[in-house]
Design a protein around this motif. Structure first.
Motif, PDB file in Angstrom:
ATOM      1  N   ILE A  59      14.693   6.091  -0.148  1.00  0.00           N
ATOM      2  CA  ILE A  59      13.354   6.442   0.342  1.00  0.00           C
ATOM      3  C   ILE A  59      12.404   5.328  -0.066  1.00  0.00           C
ATOM      4  O   ILE A  59      12.440   4.853  -1.205  1.00  0.00           O
ATOM      5  CB  ILE A  59      12.883   7.782  -0.272  1.00  0.00           C
ATOM      6  N   GLY A  60      11.527   4.918   0.847  1.00  0.00           N
ATOM      7  CA  GLY A  60      10.541   3.890   0.547  1.00  0.00           C
ATOM      8  C   GLY A  60       9.302   4.498  -0.089  1.00  0.00           C
ATOM      9  O   GLY A  60       8.743   5.465   0.427  1.00  0.00           O
ATOM     10  N   TYR A  61       8.915   3.941  -1.222  1.00  0.00           N
ATOM     11  CA  TYR A  61       7.721   4.389  -1.922  1.00  0.00           C
ATOM     12  C   TYR A  61       6.645   3.317  -1.822  1.00  0.00           C
ATOM     13  O   TYR A  61       6.901   2.201  -1.389  1.00  0.00           O
ATOM     14  CB  TYR A  61       8.038   4.678  -3.398  1.00  0.00           C
ATOM     15  N   GLN A  62       5.443   3.646  -2.258  1.00  0.00           N
ATOM     16  CA  GLN A  62       4.375   2.671  -2.260  1.00  0.00           C
ATOM     17  C   GLN A  62       4.660   1.620  -3.329  1.00  0.00           C
ATOM     18  O   GLN A  62       5.327   1.877  -4.324  1.00  0.00           O
ATOM     19  CB  GLN A  62       3.028   3.350  -2.529  1.00  0.00           C
ATOM     20  N   GLU A  63       4.111   0.435  -3.118  1.00  0.00           N
ATOM     21  CA  GLU A  63       4.310  -0.657  -4.065  1.00  0.00           C
ATOM     22  C   GLU A  63       3.650  -0.335  -5.401  1.00  0.00           C
ATOM     23  O   GLU A  63       2.718   0.462  -5.460  1.00  0.00           O
ATOM     24  CB  GLU A  63       3.695  -1.943  -3.504  1.00  0.00           C
ATOM     25  N   GLU A  64       4.115  -0.991  -6.429  1.00  0.00           N
ATOM     26  CA  GLU A  64       3.505  -0.822  -7.742  1.00  0.00           C
ATOM     27  C   GLU A  64       2.221  -1.647  -7.814  1.00  0.00           C
ATOM     28  O   GLU A  64       2.049  -2.616  -7.084  1.00  0.00           O
ATOM     29  CB  GLU A  64       4.471  -1.279  -8.829  1.00  0.00           C
ATOM     30  N   GLY A  65       1.316  -1.238  -8.687  1.00  0.00           N
ATOM     31  CA  GLY A  65       0.093  -2.000  -8.923  1.00  0.00           C
ATOM     32  C   GLY A  65      -0.982  -1.827  -7.865  1.00  0.00           C
ATOM     33  O   GLY A  65      -1.830  -2.691  -7.707  1.00  0.00           O
ATOM     34  N   LEU A  66      -0.952  -0.736  -7.114  1.00  0.00           N
ATOM     35  CA  LEU A  66      -1.936  -0.531  -6.045  1.00  0.00           C
ATOM     36  C   LEU A  66      -3.180   0.232  -6.511  1.00  0.00           C
ATOM     37  O   LEU A  66      -4.064   0.483  -5.716  1.00  0.00           O
ATOM     38  CB  LEU A  66      -1.307   0.233  -4.870  1.00  0.00           C
ATOM     39  N   ASP A  67      -3.257   0.587  -7.787  1.00  0.00           N
ATOM     40  CA  ASP A  67      -4.385   1.386  -8.289  1.00  0.00           C
ATOM     41  C   ASP A  67      -4.577   2.614  -7.401  1.00  0.00           C
ATOM     42  O   ASP A  67      -5.539   2.712  -6.646  1.00  0.00           O
ATOM     43  CB  ASP A  67      -5.676   0.569  -8.367  1.00  0.00           C
ATOM     44  N   LEU A  68      -3.652   3.535  -7.502  1.00  0.00           N
ATOM     45  CA  LEU A  68      -3.632   4.707  -6.630  1.00  0.00           C
ATOM     46  C   LEU A  68      -4.625   5.772  -7.093  1.00  0.00           C
ATOM     47  O   LEU A  68      -4.783   6.019  -8.280  1.00  0.00           O
ATOM     48  CB  LEU A  68      -2.228   5.298  -6.591  1.00  0.00           C
ATOM     49  N   HIS A  69      -5.300   6.386  -6.126  1.00  0.00           N
ATOM     50  CA  HIS A  69      -6.213   7.501  -6.373  1.00  0.00           C
ATOM     51  C   HIS A  69      -5.506   8.791  -5.981  1.00  0.00           C
ATOM     52  O   HIS A  69      -5.013   8.913  -4.862  1.00  0.00           O
ATOM     53  CB  HIS A  69      -7.490   7.367  -5.526  1.00  0.00           C
ATOM     54  N   ARG A  70      -5.474   9.753  -6.887  1.00  0.00           N
ATOM     55  CA  ARG A  70      -4.828  11.030  -6.614  1.00  0.00           C
ATOM     56  C   ARG A  70      -5.830  11.972  -5.946  1.00  0.00           C
ATOM     57  O   ARG A  70      -6.931  12.190  -6.449  1.00  0.00           O
ATOM     58  CB  ARG A  70      -4.331  11.645  -7.913  1.00  0.00           C
ATOM     59  N   GLU A  71      -5.439  12.525  -4.816  1.00  0.00           N
ATOM     60  CA  GLU A  71      -6.270  13.476  -4.079  1.00  0.00           C
ATOM     61  C   GLU A  71      -5.517  14.801  -3.980  1.00  0.00           C
ATOM     62  O   GLU A  71      -4.457  14.875  -3.364  1.00  0.00           O
ATOM     63  CB  GLU A  71      -6.584  12.948  -2.673  1.00  0.00           C
ATOM     64  N   ASP A  72      -6.060  15.839  -4.618  1.00  0.00           N
ATOM     65  CA  ASP A  72      -5.466  17.175  -4.570  1.00  0.00           C
ATOM     66  C   ASP A  72      -6.120  17.995  -3.467  1.00  0.00           C
ATOM     67  O   ASP A  72      -7.326  17.873  -3.242  1.00  0.00           O
ATOM     68  CB  ASP A  72      -5.664  17.896  -5.905  1.00  0.00           C
ATOM     69  N   PHE A  73      -5.316  18.816  -2.796  1.00  0.00           N
ATOM     70  CA  PHE A  73      -5.852  19.678  -1.743  1.00  0.00           C
ATOM     71  C   PHE A  73      -4.852  20.778  -1.434  1.00  0.00           C
ATOM     72  O   PHE A  73      -3.726  20.760  -1.895  1.00  0.00           O
ATOM     73  CB  PHE A  73      -6.182  18.860  -0.488  1.00  0.00           C
ATOM     74  N   ARG A  74      -5.291  21.735  -0.648  1.00  0.00           N
ATOM     75  CA  ARG A  74      -4.424  22.825  -0.191  1.00  0.00           C
ATOM     76  C   ARG A  74      -4.255  22.668   1.330  1.00  0.00           C
ATOM     77  O   ARG A  74      -5.111  23.075   2.095  1.00  0.00           O
ATOM     78  CB  ARG A  74      -5.039  24.174  -0.539  1.00  0.00           C
ATOM     79  N   PRO A  75      -3.138  22.067   1.738  1.00  0.00           N
ATOM     80  CA  PRO A  75      -2.939  21.792   3.163  1.00  0.00           C
ATOM     81  C   PRO A  75      -2.575  23.036   3.956  1.00  0.00           C
ATOM     82  O   PRO A  75      -2.162  24.054   3.400  1.00  0.00           O
ATOM     83  CB  PRO A  75      -1.769  20.806   3.162  1.00  0.00           C
ATOM     84  N   SER A  88      10.445  11.963   5.753  1.00  0.00           N
ATOM     85  CA  SER A  88      11.883  11.888   5.535  1.00  0.00           C
ATOM     86  C   SER A  88      12.587  11.188   6.698  1.00  0.00           C
ATOM     87  O   SER A  88      13.483  10.368   6.496  1.00  0.00           O
ATOM     88  CB  SER A  88      12.437  13.289   5.350  1.00  0.00           C
ATOM     89  N   SER A  89      12.169  11.492   7.916  1.00  0.00           N
ATOM     90  CA  SER A  89      12.815  10.880   9.084  1.00  0.00           C
ATOM     91  C   SER A  89      12.547   9.381   9.174  1.00  0.00           C
ATOM     92  O   SER A  89      13.287   8.654   9.816  1.00  0.00           O
ATOM     93  CB  SER A  89      12.370  11.571  10.370  1.00  0.00           C
ATOM     94  N   HIS A  90      11.498   8.916   8.520  1.00  0.00           N
ATOM     95  CA  HIS A  90      11.168   7.485   8.501  1.00  0.00           C
ATOM     96  C   HIS A  90      11.568   6.836   7.175  1.00  0.00           C
ATOM     97  O   HIS A  90      11.159   5.710   6.887  1.00  0.00           O
ATOM     98  CB  HIS A  90       9.670   7.288   8.757  1.00  0.00           C
ATOM     99  N   ASN A  91      12.327   7.586   6.367  1.00  0.00           N
ATOM    100  CA  ASN A  91      12.823   7.083   5.082  1.00  0.00           C
ATOM    101  C   ASN A  91      11.684   6.647   4.165  1.00  0.00           C
ATOM    102  O   ASN A  91      11.758   5.606   3.515  1.00  0.00           O
ATOM    103  CB  ASN A  91      13.821   5.943   5.285  1.00  0.00           C
ATOM    104  N   MET A  92      10.626   7.445   4.140  1.00  0.00           N
ATOM    105  CA  MET A  92       9.459   7.135   3.322  1.00  0.00           C
ATOM    106  C   MET A  92       9.097   8.354   2.480  1.00  0.00           C
ATOM    107  O   MET A  92       9.397   9.481   2.854  1.00  0.00           O
ATOM    108  CB  MET A  92       8.261   6.776   4.211  1.00  0.00           C
ATOM    109  N   SER A  93       8.410   8.098   1.371  1.00  0.00           N
ATOM    110  CA  SER A  93       7.870   9.199   0.588  1.00  0.00           C
ATOM    111  C   SER A  93       6.702   9.813   1.355  1.00  0.00           C
ATOM    112  O   SER A  93       6.152   9.199   2.277  1.00  0.00           O
ATOM    113  CB  SER A  93       7.393   8.706  -0.779  1.00  0.00           C
ATOM    114  N   ILE A  94       6.312  11.012   0.977  1.00  0.00           N
ATOM    115  CA  ILE A  94       5.192  11.682   1.643  1.00  0.00           C
ATOM    116  C   ILE A  94       3.926  10.845   1.509  1.00  0.00           C
ATOM    117  O   ILE A  94       3.192  10.642   2.487  1.00  0.00           O
ATOM    118  CB  ILE A  94       4.991  13.091   1.067  1.00  0.00           C
TER     119      ILE A  94
END
Length: 126
Positions: A59-75, A88-94
């Protein structure tokens, strides 16, 4: 009758996309509505791109060192399930797939602005 509470979910947004994400989120009211809009715009209306047939073991994840902001929500539950299936069908993380959708939306906005000569000189690369 028992009604289950919606699950709280999180997405990680890279710092370089965060201002654009915040503007989009405000324009749609909240992250739940933004996610619904992006899935509908790029996948529900284009069924031929919906799922890929390739099977990968990683599975492809985001690169390291991107200074990620966490956003919580109820989808909306179905949107979250659909996002998981698409990622999943594109072999990527959510999170990586959500960022991919943001970049598609941003590319469309930049393309429109370029036609009218309104692109800021330091626009992020897509």
């Amino acid at each position: 009758m028992y009604i289950a509470a919606r699950k709280r979910c999180s997405l990680l947004i890279p710092d370089f996309l965060f201002p654009y994400y915040k503007a989009l989120k405000e324009g749609h009211g909240d992250l739940k509505r933004l996610l619904h809009f992006l899935i509908k715009k790029f996948y529900r209306n284009k069924a031929r791109f919906y799922l890929r047939n390739e099977i990968a073991t990683t599975i492809g994840y985001q690169e390291e060192g991107l200074d990620l902001h966490r956003e919580d929500f109820r989808p909306i539950e179905w949107d979250w399930v659909e996002l998981k299936l698409l990622a999943s069908s594109h072999n990527m993380s959510i999170c990586a797939f959500f960022v991919f959708l943001l970049r598609l939306e941003m590319a469309g906005a930049l393309e429109i602005n370029q036609k009218f000569g309104e692109v800021p000189p330091n626009s992020p690369k897509i």
